[in-house]
Design an enzyme around this catalytic site. Structure first.
Site, PDB file in Angstrom:
ATOM      1  CE  LYS A 112      24.817   8.414  21.418  1.00 22.63           C
ATOM      2  NZ  LYS A 112      26.244   8.152  21.487  1.00 22.63           N
ATOM      3  CE  LYS A 197      26.054  11.603  14.874  1.00 23.81           C
ATOM      4  NZ  LYS A 197      26.867  11.415  16.078  1.00 23.81           N
ATOM      5  CE  LYS A 200      31.151   4.871  15.004  1.00 25.78           C
ATOM      6  NZ  LYS A 200      30.881   5.521  16.292  1.00 25.78           N
TER       7      LYS A 200
END
Ligand code: TYM
Length: 336
Positions: A112, A197, A200
């Site tokens: 991230k 993955k 969301k």
């Protein structure tokens, strides 16, 4: 009784990955066989660039979806993390037990932070310390089991390490938790990019099935899933990732086994069609219940208020014990 704790982060609309990897089991299994707490972990949503109004909206929606997915406030505790001060209180103490090196090794942090830097943004300090707050979420409740998808196991390992280290240095305070995962679909992959993955946090997602997608949208996304140029239907996660993802989703929806299911198909089209219908049917009751709950926001608020009260009472003694163990002076008048 076994204590279970888990949570979802309101950084985006909840997905099929959240449901198959975690939420479905919470409702079907965990709440019935354990003393379970499920939390909308809103403090974690502030670790990346965020819009305050959106986080509030998504937190409400996540809470409603947890109930729509079948969590029953008579059986388990459902609450919002920021309503219970003990999480932040304990997180600081655990920061005094964790090391900088441990934080920087976390895969999610590395990924991230790299993404954020690529965009030219700055990385919030809270993104680095996020796993400590997550450890606090878990350890505050004397948690035995943490039902999560694959992507969270490294974080649960850290919670274990911190619990052991704290107990050794400052006296036995924390239960050492362990992660539990689903039999299949522990990592649902993006339908357009089966090497990453289904997450969301991406804003738009032709490869992401959201729990509140209309049935026709779900069908379209599944029918357009990226597979490969082969023709035979076999289950091979390494070589045929897109196909394996569809087989796992179908298996998770129907209670089958991905390799066995593969034997029943001789075309990708038929597999996609069955998978799409299985997902639509599985999500139908969740969408319907969610709609009912949206019409009754007072009910959801009441559940969250009760949940926070129960959670606070459960966490307080452990967090107080950690404060004393590590050397903080109890306030005058506090019971010892
Ligand atoms: P979050 O919000 O990303 O995901 C919530 C749960 O859904 C699982 N999950 C998946 N499982 C399978 N396939 C996928 N594609 C997929 N995407 C998500 C996650 O593994 C998780 O179980 N850090 C956590 C939230 C958290 C937490 C906690 C969890 C904070 N404190 C304490 C457990 C205990 C997270 O970001 O989950």
């Amino acid at each position: 009784m076994t204590r279970v704790f888990s949570g979802v982060k309101p950084t985006g609309h909840l997905t099929l990955g959240n449901y198959l990897g975690a939420m479905r089991r919470w409702a079907a299994v965990d709440q019935h066989r354990s003393d379970a707490l499920f939390c909308v972990v809103d403090l974690h949503a502030l670790t990346v660039d965020h819009d305050p109004a959106r986080v509030r909206r998504l937190s409400r929606q996540a809470a409603s979806l947890l109930l729509a997915a079948g969590l029953d406030p008579e059986l388990c505790t459902v609450f919002v993390q920021s309503h219970v001060d003990e999480h932040a209180r304990l997180s600081y103490v655990l920061e005094c037990v964790a090391t900088d090196g441990e934080m920087r090794r976390m895969i999610q942090y590395k990924e991230k932070a790299a993404r954020e830097r690529e965009r030219g943004g700055s990385v919030r300090l809270s993104l680095l310390t996020y796993p400590v707050l997550m450890a606090a979420d878990i350890l505050a409740y004397g948690t035995d089991e943490v039902p999560v998808g694959d992507d969270q196991t490294q974080h649960v390992e850290l919670a274990r390490d911190l619990a052991v280290r704290f107990n050794q240095r400052y006296g036995h305070t924390f239960v050492v938790p362990r992660a539990t995962g689903p039999a299949v679909a522990a990592r649902v992959m993006n339908l357009q990019d089966p090497t990453s993955k289904m997450g969301k946090s991406e804003d738009t997602g032709p490869g992401i099935v959201y729990l509140l997608d209309e049935p026709d949208v779900v069908r379209k996304k599944v029918m357009r899933a990226v597979t490969d140029s082969g023709r035979d239907v076999v289950y091979d996660r390494e070589e045929r990732a897109g196909l394996a993802n569809l087989l796992e989703i179908l298996a998770a929806c129907t209670g089958g086994d991905p390799a066995e299911l593969a034997g029943g198909y001789d075309s990708y089209g038929a597999l996609k069609k069955d998978t799409a219908e299985a997902v639509v049917e599985m999500l139908r009751p969740v969408r319907e219940r969610h709609k009912e709950l949206c019409a009754d926001p007072g009910y959801v608020e009441g559940v969250l208020e009760d949940g926070a009260g129960k959670a606070r009472a459960m966490a307080r003694p452990t967090v107080d014990a950690a404060y004393r163990g590590i050397g903080l002076l109890p306030p005058a008048g506090a019971s010892r």
